[in-house]
Design a protein around this motif. Structure first.
Motif, short mmCIF file in Angstrom:
data_model
loop_
_atom_site.label_atom_id
_atom_site.label_comp_id
_atom_site.label_asym_id
_atom_site.label_seq_id
_atom_site.Cartn_x
_atom_site.Cartn_y
_atom_site.Cartn_z
N UNK B 5 1.06 -0.99 -0.06
CA UNK B 5 0.09 0.00 0.17
C UNK B 5 0.98 1.25 0.21
N UNK B 10 -1.45 9.36 2.19
CA UNK B 10 -2.03 9.53 3.66
C UNK B 10 -3.39 10.06 3.99
N UNK B 13 -5.55 7.33 3.79
CA UNK B 13 -5.18 6.21 5.13
C UNK B 13 -5.93 6.90 6.20
N UNK B 14 -5.91 8.13 6.21
CA UNK B 14 -6.54 9.13 7.53
C UNK B 14 -8.10 8.81 7.49
N UNK B 17 -9.65 4.99 9.24
CA UNK B 17 -10.63 4.64 10.78
C UNK B 17 -11.94 5.16 11.10
N UNK B 18 -12.33 6.12 9.88
CA UNK B 18 -13.73 6.48 10.05
C UNK B 18 -14.46 5.40 9.27
N UNK B 20 -13.90 2.39 9.17
CA UNK B 20 -13.81 1.26 10.18
C UNK B 20 -14.84 1.30 11.16
N UNK B 21 -15.02 2.45 11.66
CA UNK B 21 -15.79 2.72 12.74
C UNK B 21 -17.33 2.72 12.27
N UNK B 79 -5.22 -3.54 7.22
CA UNK B 79 -4.28 -2.28 6.80
C UNK B 79 -4.05 -1.40 7.81
N UNK B 80 -5.05 -1.40 8.75
CA UNK B 80 -4.67 -0.19 9.79
C UNK B 80 -3.85 -0.86 11.03
N UNK B 192 2.49 10.11 16.50
CA UNK B 192 1.18 10.49 16.33
C UNK B 192 0.85 11.36 17.23
N UNK B 193 0.47 12.80 17.06
CA UNK B 193 0.18 13.68 17.78
C UNK B 193 -1.24 13.87 17.92
#
Lengths: 216, 216
Positions: B5, B10, B13-14, B17-18, B20-21, B79-80, B192-193
């Motif tokens: 991948x 990015x 990718x970012x 998670x959404x 996924x949820x 992936x995550x 990661x911040x």
């Protein structure tokens, strides 16, 4: 805001808090002038990105002089609306709600906490930063009577929408939502989400990506 | 990860998670199949954005059938990197550290908390989720001995860099940083911040922008 920033992209706007934070650090170190190249070295954006970003708001920088740190800091603060005060309440007075109540930036930049709400009877009457924790049944009246502008949701996800509905009915302007769910509100209410798990999952992605490259 | 991948941006990718949820929510509602259009209505991205995003990872969707929810959920999880377990420690056992220790996603997705560290003598010996709070002087040895992969910094900003240095020396892989400062680490450590004030400032920007438009 005097100028019209309607055509500045949200991508640029979302970088402004980071500029604001670095400029604040420079002021604390008594650095009053900085070139886009030096700023680039500190902040990690390219110098041309920085010039482009800051050009959107009218040329703060001068060729050969660089940026006036304080002027730029103040102007970005104004764009972000940090020259005003905001009245806020926190709903959910558990660890997260208490952490937000005590968060330094929260206090420093004029976000005035007027009430904390919870359902847990054990917490009633407790104080955080001199603010009483109240029963969530009192939330709507409190928000209306005190013209609260921002509601901060720190509840479990199951009740977050219900809380958002109460806040909306009581004429809230904005919601800062920490519950891991996307709440639905009418167009006149602004929502900003902090979905912690999204950030955590990106970290786990990046860790695996790195491993993946190592193995190649 | 079987597929490569590396050329997925990015930005895509970012957004994972959404997805996924939302897929998790669908599974909980026993919905097993969904079209990009229905997913679009739920999640708020356009249907074409969704098709484009998910195409990056090989075509999960089938024309006329839509997406298999569970398959897509599992693949995005992989992936995550959520099919693995991670060992973690939290540094800073105040409200924020305790909130993170108790955060539901944290527990649910295999992030295993093995230690909590603080400087406050009053907290020593206290337990959060059966984990003892330990003196931060023990951090380096603990991370090394237990091969901790992720360090979660929940300290004030003044000490965050020092903690990051200790973690780095003890061979940490990743840092999830909540301190409002950009910590510096070598390339082999992933950071990661979560800068809460940046999110708050965006909310105040949006509130003012709305007001600005109202007045026009």
């Amino acid at each position: 805001m005097n100028r019209d920033y309607a055509d500045v992209s949200m991508a640029v706007i979302r970088r402004l808090p980071k500029y604001h934070r670095y400029l604040k650090d420079l002021m604390e170190k008594e650095i009053y002038r900085i070139s886009s190249r030096e700023l680039s070295r500190l902040i990690g954006f390219t110098a041309s990105q920085i010039r482009q970003d800051l050009n959107c708001f009218g040329g703060f920088g001068q060729q050969g002089y660089g940026y006036n740190v304080e002027e730029l800091y103040n102007e970005i603060g104004k764009i972000l609306g940090l020259h005003k005060n905001y009245t806020t309440v926190i709903i959910g007075a558990g660890n997260l709600g208490q952490a937000i109540a005590n968060y330094p930036s929260f206090i420093k930049y004029g976000f005035q906490l007027l009430g904390l709400f919870d359902v847990n009877p054990k917490l009633m009457g407790m104080k955080i930063r001199d603010i009483n924790i109240m029963d969530v049944d009192l939330l709507e009246d409190f928000v209306r009577e005190n013209k609260i502008e921002i509601g901060i949701i720190c509840t479990p996800k199951e009740v977050a929408q219900n809380i958002a509905d109460k806040l909306t009915k009581a004429n809230i302007n904005g919601i800062w939502n920490f519950a891991p769910v996307d709440i639905k509100v009418p167009n006149n209410v602004t929502v900003e989400n902090v979905h912690l798990s999204e950030s955590l999952f990106i970290l786990s992605y990046l860790l695996n990506e790195k491993e993946h490259f190592k193995k190649k």
